[in-house]
Design an enzyme around this catalytic site. Sequence first.
Site, PDB file in Angstrom:
ATOM      1  N   ALA A  91     107.611  31.907  40.359  1.00  0.00           N
ATOM      2  CA  ALA A  91     106.661  32.298  39.256  1.00  0.00           C
ATOM      3  C   ALA A  91     107.497  32.198  37.971  1.00  0.00           C
ATOM      4  O   ALA A  91     108.530  32.736  37.612  1.00  0.00           O
ATOM      5  CB  ALA A  91     106.064  33.903  39.504  1.00  0.00           C
ATOM      6  N   ASP A  92     106.908  31.396  37.053  1.00  0.00           N
ATOM      7  CA  ASP A  92     107.604  31.289  35.775  1.00  0.00           C
ATOM      8  C   ASP A  92     106.677  32.229  34.680  1.00  0.00           C
ATOM      9  O   ASP A  92     106.003  32.900  35.062  1.00  0.00           O
ATOM     10  CB  ASP A  92     107.634  29.692  35.026  1.00  0.00           C
ATOM     11  CG  ASP A  92     106.171  29.099  35.042  1.00  0.00           C
ATOM     12  OD1 ASP A  92     106.245  28.161  34.716  1.00  0.00           O
ATOM     13  OD2 ASP A  92     105.220  30.035  35.060  1.00  0.00           O
ATOM     14  N   SER A  93     107.121  32.036  33.533  1.00  0.00           N
ATOM     15  CA  SER A  93     106.519  32.951  32.651  1.00  0.00           C
ATOM     16  C   SER A  93     105.186  32.994  32.614  1.00  0.00           C
ATOM     17  O   SER A  93     104.686  34.158  32.198  1.00  0.00           O
ATOM     18  CB  SER A  93     107.234  32.958  31.216  1.00  0.00           C
ATOM     19  OG  SER A  93     107.375  31.813  30.746  1.00  0.00           O
TER      20      SER A  93
ATOM     21  N   ARG B 150      99.812  20.874  33.336  1.00  0.00           N
ATOM     22  CA  ARG B 150      99.828  22.334  33.815  1.00  0.00           C
ATOM     23  C   ARG B 150      98.516  22.974  33.562  1.00  0.00           C
ATOM     24  O   ARG B 150      97.927  22.871  32.318  1.00  0.00           O
ATOM     25  CB  ARG B 150     100.729  23.035  33.227  1.00  0.00           C
ATOM     26  CG  ARG B 150     100.600  24.707  33.467  1.00  0.00           C
ATOM     27  CD  ARG B 150     101.398  24.894  34.670  1.00  0.00           C
ATOM     28  NE  ARG B 150     101.315  26.471  34.994  1.00  0.00           N
ATOM     29  CZ  ARG B 150     102.334  27.117  35.051  1.00  0.00           C
ATOM     30  NH1 ARG B 150     103.613  26.653  34.463  1.00  0.00           N
ATOM     31  NH2 ARG B 150     102.305  28.243  35.367  1.00  0.00           N
TER      32      ARG B 150
END
Lengths: 137, 302
Positions: A91-93, B150
Amino acid sequence: MASVTASSVSFAFLSAPTKQSQGLARGLVSLPVKAKSFGPLKLRNAPLRFRVSCAAKPETVEKVCEIVKKQLALPPTTEVSGESKFAALGADSLDTVEIVMGLEEEFGISVEEESAQTIATVQDAADLIEKLCEKKE
Amino acid sequence: MRMQCLDTKFFTSSTSLAPIQLPSRMETHLWYVIPNEVKSEQLLNKYLEFLPKSEKERVFSMRGDELQKGALLARALVRTTIARYQTNQVSPRSLKFRKNIHGKPEVDWQQIEDWHPQQLHFNISHTESLVACGVTTHNPIGIDIEEKERKIKHSISSFAKRYFSQQEVQLLSSISDPEIQRQEFIKLWTLKEAYVKALGRGFSGSPFKTFTIRSVAASKEGIHLSESSSSENSDIVVESLEDSANHTGDWRFALLELAGSHYAAICSKNHPMKMSVWRTIPLVEDEYVSGTDSVIAVGGLM
């Protein structure tokens, strides 16, 4: 049992012969190097924190695991438990704030930035949720 | 396909790091690694040798091979990058790191003899497909990178309402094309993250709702990319909605498209922010990519 003793390790994803002992477990639950035992009561890497309240209900932990798996698009077979660290799961920010948002929606709570910053594991999130749910009642 | 063979003009000795001068007060350096370009197990083991036990443990605590490789490359990149700037023989292994009072990583210079560039600041960011490290002197730096493609799980509108400032919500909601809205959202996210990381006070020290980042018509300085002819004519600025003593006018931003695949936001107080960017495979090759297609200035936001 995971251990890092040698200075050189083979990386499984490169399909090279393993020099490290067969006991090196990757991709499974992380254990501290000095763990003397493993089982339901695991030593934690994080410094000990004393909690006055009880740990969260298993159902809450389970729900958090579901939300995390969904957010990080983890394969259903991935082992996620209370001990699992968000960062270690990749998990990134941006993922983390989405997870917090998902928890807010699921449990009808509001998480302050200060609290969100302290959440490192699934258990942390579950405990915080229960604390905030208690406050609501 | 990137070349890693001996006759490329960018080749450097495979056993050492090409040394480089510290950036001046008016410059920012950015180094990045593309994990897919690092395939050699031998090389990955060399990188592993640079890490102390605690960092190795953290690398192996990552769940899955790709995450472990990414974590290893991040540590290798920051250690080898900082080691390049030394004037005597500092090995990447000998660097010690600590966290400031708010948890922002920094170099612990006291642990190294004879080298005290107190003024060297760095910040890392990585995605699954790229690892980046920014370096400045005299002033702190924050960087954030995101894959251009993303996608977030929530609607942009609900996400922005939860986390962004009112002006930012209004800006995003005024964009009718969903794909352009998504792109602008990602760019705004990276800029906000870079700012918070530059401040070094943590996510809760500078909550996203308390400041607005937007683009304005260019001032005389603008955003400078080395030899770039494609820089946009707009500045990116930040305004604090709470603390008027925040001196937000000091902060400068650069927003780039990096390696064709990522948005990269860089924030520091240095100005004009002359950027120098290298694609690297530490110990193997460095390629100066400023002014090429690998580094495209994205002006301000729409």
